[in-house]
Design an enzyme around this catalytic site. Structure first.
Site, PDB file in Angstrom:
ATOM      1  N   ASP A  32      26.702  51.187  40.790  1.00  0.00           N
ATOM      2  CA  ASP A  32      26.022  49.854  41.006  1.00  0.00           C
ATOM      3  C   ASP A  32      26.994  48.813  40.402  1.00  0.00           C
ATOM      4  O   ASP A  32      27.567  48.826  39.211  1.00  0.00           O
ATOM      5  CB  ASP A  32      24.844  49.734  40.447  1.00  0.00           C
ATOM      6  N   HIS A  49      33.971  45.971  46.164  1.00  0.00           N
ATOM      7  CA  HIS A  49      33.703  47.239  46.833  1.00  0.00           C
ATOM      8  C   HIS A  49      35.135  48.058  46.426  1.00  0.00           C
ATOM      9  O   HIS A  49      35.398  49.389  46.182  1.00  0.00           O
ATOM     10  CB  HIS A  49      33.209  47.495  48.016  1.00  0.00           C
ATOM     11  N   LEU A 143      36.377  70.927  41.609  1.00  0.00           N
ATOM     12  CA  LEU A 143      35.251  70.168  41.560  1.00  0.00           C
ATOM     13  C   LEU A 143      34.653  70.047  43.041  1.00  0.00           C
ATOM     14  O   LEU A 143      35.539  69.657  43.959  1.00  0.00           O
ATOM     15  CB  LEU A 143      35.588  68.644  41.143  1.00  0.00           C
TER      16      LEU A 143
END
Ligand code: FPP
Length: 257
Positions: A32, A49, A143
C-alpha cells in the site's frame, strides 16, 4: 537434492540478526501507499505504481535468497475496479510489462509464478502473459510467487462455499466431512501453508479483504514506509520483529502449561 543457487550467496549478502531456522514459510504483503508516494513527489499516481514494481522486484529477489517458500502479494483487489479507468488500464499494462520484462529472470531464479483471484476477468493481454509465466515456471522448485489479481477474500470464500455445496449435492462429500482442511482445499491457496507473516506498508491497520481465511493466525507487521520505499532492509526488519513474536495459535506458552 535440489540446489538453490542463491543459497551460498545468502551467507554473503544477507546481513543478519536473522535466525535462519525461524524464517516464515509464507509471507503475505499488502503493498500500500503507491499513490501517496507519488503525491509526495508531485507525480501522477501511476508513477507510484511504477516505482512499486521496482520495490516488488527487490522483495521477490530477497525472498528467493532467503529460501522463503511462498510470497503472496496483493497487486489488484476486486475493489480496485472502482478506481478511475485510466489507473486500472495502467495497472493492467504494468502487470503485462512486468511479466514480459521479468519472466526470464524469475525463471532463472527458480521462482514459480502463480495467481490468486479471478484472472479470467483480466484483459486478454495480461492473461496471456500470466499463462506464459505459469507454464514456463511451473516445474521450478524455488519461491512460489502468488500474484493476487482481481482477488477478494470474501469472493474467494463464496466460491469455495459454492463448490462445497455442489459436492454435497452430488453426493461426493458428506456434510460431516466439511472441516478446515476441506475448505482450505477449495481456496486459491490450496496445498500451500497459510501465511506466517503479513506485512502491510503505509501504516494502515486493515486487512482490506486479503486472504481472510488464511490469515487467521498470521503475525501482522505494519510499517509506515510507503510501498515504493520498502526495501530489503525493511523486509529484514519485519522478519526480526516476526521472530520475536510468541506464536501460540490460541494455546498457552510452553512454560505456562
Ligand atoms: C496500493 O497503493 C497499491 C495498489 C492498488 C497496486 C499495487 C501494485 C503494485 C505494487 C505494482 C504492480 C504490481 C504488479 C505485479 C504489476 P495505492 O494506490 O492504494 O496507494 P495510496 O493508498 O497511497 O493511494
Amino acid at each position: 537434492m535440489w540446489f538453490n543457487p542463491w543459497r551460498r550467496k545468502n551467507k554473503e549478502v544477507i546481513d543478519s540478526g536473522i535466525d535462519y531456522q525461524k524464517l516464515p514459510r509464507h509471507i503475505a504483503i499488502i503493498m500500500d501507499g503507491n499513490g501517496r508516494w507519488a503525491q509526495k513527489r508531485g507525480l501522477p499516481r501511476t508513477m507510484g505504481h511504477r516505482a512499486g514494481v521496482e520495490a516488488l522486484r527487490e522483495i521477490v529477489k530477497t525472498c528467493s535468497k532467503l529460501d522463503i517458500q511462498v510470497l503472496s502479494v496483493y497487486a489488484f483487489s476486486t475493489e480496485n475496479w472502482k478506481r478511475p479507468k485510466e489507473e486500472i488500464g495502467f495497472l493492467m499494462n504494468l502487470l503485462t510489462e512486468y511479466l514480459r520484462r521479468e519472466l526470464n529472470e524469475l525463471h532463472q531464479n527458480n521462482v514459480v509464478v502463480r495467481a490468486l483471484g479471478a484472472i479470467d476477468q483480466l484483459p486478454d493481454e495480461a492473461q496471456n502473459e500470466l499463462f506464459k509465466a505459469f507454464k514456463q515456471t511451473e516445474n521450478n522448485k524455488g519461491l512460489i510467487l502468488n500474484l493476487a489479481l482481481n482477488y477478494g477474500g470474501r469472493g474467494e470464500l463464496i466460491e469455495a462455499i459454492k463448490k462445497v455445496s455442489g459436492q454435497v449435492k452430488s453426493g461426493k462429500l458428506r456434510i460431516t466431512e466439511i472441516d478446515e482442511e476441506c475448505i482450505s482445499g477449495f481456496l486459491y491457496t490450496s496445498g500451500l501453508p497459510d501465511p506466517d507473516l503479513l506485512i502491510r506498508t503505509s501504516g494502515e491497520m486493515r486487512l482490506s479483504n486479503f486472504l481472510l481465511w488464511q490469515l487467521a493466525y498470521t503475525e501482522i507487521v505494519v510499517t509506515d514506509k510507503l510501498w515504493p520505499d520498502f526495501n530489503k532492509q525493511d523486509l529484514l526488519d519485519a522478519l526480526k520483529i516476526y521472530q520475536k513474536r510468541d506464536r501460540r495459535f490460541g494455546g498457552l506458552k510452553t512454560d505456562k502449561r
